[in-house]
Write an enzyme that holds these catalytic residues in place. Structure first.
Site, PDB file in Angstrom:
ATOM      1  N   GLY A 258     -11.859  24.679  -4.885  1.00 56.30           N
ATOM      2  CA  GLY A 258     -11.481  23.503  -5.650  1.00 56.30           C
ATOM      3  C   GLY A 258     -11.556  22.214  -4.841  1.00 56.30           C
ATOM      4  CG  HIS A 259      -9.948  18.711  -6.647  1.00 52.79           C
ATOM      5  ND1 HIS A 259      -9.718  19.532  -7.737  1.00 52.79           N
ATOM      6  CD2 HIS A 259      -8.790  18.060  -6.421  1.00 52.79           C
ATOM      7  CE1 HIS A 259      -8.476  19.365  -8.150  1.00 52.79           C
ATOM      8  NE2 HIS A 259      -7.874  18.481  -7.365  1.00 52.79           N
ATOM      9  CG  ASN A 260      -8.893  16.580  -2.770  1.00 52.97           C
ATOM     10  OD1 ASN A 260      -9.991  16.038  -2.735  1.00 52.97           O
ATOM     11  ND2 ASN A 260      -7.882  16.079  -3.451  1.00 52.97           N
TER      12      ASN A 260
END
Length: 363
Positions: A258-260
């Site tokens: 996922g993002h980050n």
């Protein structure tokens, strides 16, 4: 690809015995090996199947007697399974992509291609992209605007690299992987039912139905040197900062990052693992298949999680986990043993109840 036993052993730093001039064309399992194959009989259980094939030479374990096994030659590495890495590299025929830029490829004039770069049929390289020397962009792959590939990268068929994504040197990406897609980030105008539930750890309470507004992904993805990304894996770009994967980390097929998310160096992430946004993973971690991680948690160095483990909270370094929710592996095993004993325990309690009631009636 023909090598002598002597050449193969020298390349592996292994001992060789018998007829060192024997020529080998391929490696094979013992039962399938022909006279010009090197049989992978790396432990006694494998060697038991040598009579089913026709191998004249094999990779054996230390102390094995190749002549007793009916062989003319043998290679004995210090760690036989590790030797498979070098052997497979020697005998790998690769994908046989034609060299150079294919006429059907679309390479923007503003892209920069290093020396000896291969771009396959129907591939697209966007403006501002930079591709390091000796890299391969497979058929029907896409390289987004201002993306960077280091030297010696190898992208298989149908790989998608989003804008501003950075791959280090010698990164391997398997077919269908998507690196740099937008993160799954949405927000409601007021506090959502999900936020209320997480705060209360109970009922969501009263609230009006709300719509979801998109949060655009302004960050990118940064992947370190010598990583491998499996087929159909997806790595989302960061919301503001970059999603990062450390050097030499390996992702299996169908992994979702996922993002980050930040992953350290030398991690092994097996098939169908899912990591929610903004989780941070240390170095040298191993996650078996279908492990899941909650968002915004931290996992320390050298953590091992067994198959289908679900991690909801921070994990200290060196912990070995199993279960849903994740607990120490020994705790999970003891709990499972206790569950298996429950039917017998219920029966014992029922028998005791009957005995007590019977004695009471007699009194």
């Amino acid at each position: 690809m023909t090598y002598t036993i002597e050449t193969i052993a020298r390349s592996l730093g292994a001992q060789a015995f018998g007829d060192l001039s024997l020529e080998i064309d391929a490696v094979a399992e013992p039962q399938d090996a022909g006279t010009r194959d090197l049989a992978l009989a790396m432990k006694p259980a494998f060697a038991e199947r040598l009579p089913e094939g026709h191998a004249l030479a094999a990779v054996l374990w230390e102390g094995a007697d190749f002549e007793t096994l009916g062989l003319k030659a043998a290679i004995v590495p210090a760690r036989p399974r590790y030797a498979l890495s070098g052997l497979s590299k020697q005998f790998d025929h690769g994908e046989s992509f034609p060299k150079g830029v294919h006429p059907s490829a679309c390479v923007d004039p503003a892209a920069e291609l290093g020396a000896d770069v291969t771009v396959g049929p129907l591939a697209v390289v966007s403006a501002g992209a930079r591709i390091g020397a000796g890299s391969v962009v497979g058929p029907q792959s896409f390289i987004g605007a201002c993306a960077t590939l280091g030297e010696g990268c190898f992208l298989r068929e149908g790989v998608r690299i989003g804008a501003r994504t950075t791959l280090g040197a010698r990164v391997i990406v398997q077919p269908g992987a998507v690196i740099g897609g937008d993160g799954f980030s949405f927000v409601t105008p007021e506090q959502s039912a999900v936020e209320r539930t997480r705060a209360s750890l109970g009922d969501q309470g009263e609230g009006e139905s709300q719509h979801w507004e998109r949060i655009n992904s302004l960050g990118a993805v940064h992947i370190g040197d010598d990583c491998e990304i499996g087929a159909n894996a997806c790595i989302d770009r960061g919301t503001v900062r970059d999603t990062k994967i450390g050097a030499r980390t390996k992702l299996d097929n169908l992994v979702h990052i996922g993002h980050n998310v930040v992953i350290g160096t030398d991690c092994l992430i097996c098939g169908q693992v899912g990591m929610a946004g903004s989780s941070t993973i240390g170095n040298n971690c191993v996650f078996a298949g279908q492990v899941g991680l909650n968002d915004n948690i931290f996992v320390g160095d050298n953590v091992i999680a067994g198959g289908a483990t679900k991690i909801f909270t921070n994990v200290p370094k060196g912990r070995v986990l199993l279960g849903y929710p994740a607990v120490k592996m020994e705790t999970h095993v003891e709990s499972y043993k206790a569950i298996r004993r429950l039917p017998r325990l219920f029966k014992q309690v029922a028998d005791l109840q009957k005995a007590v009631f019977k004695n009471t009636e007699n009194d």
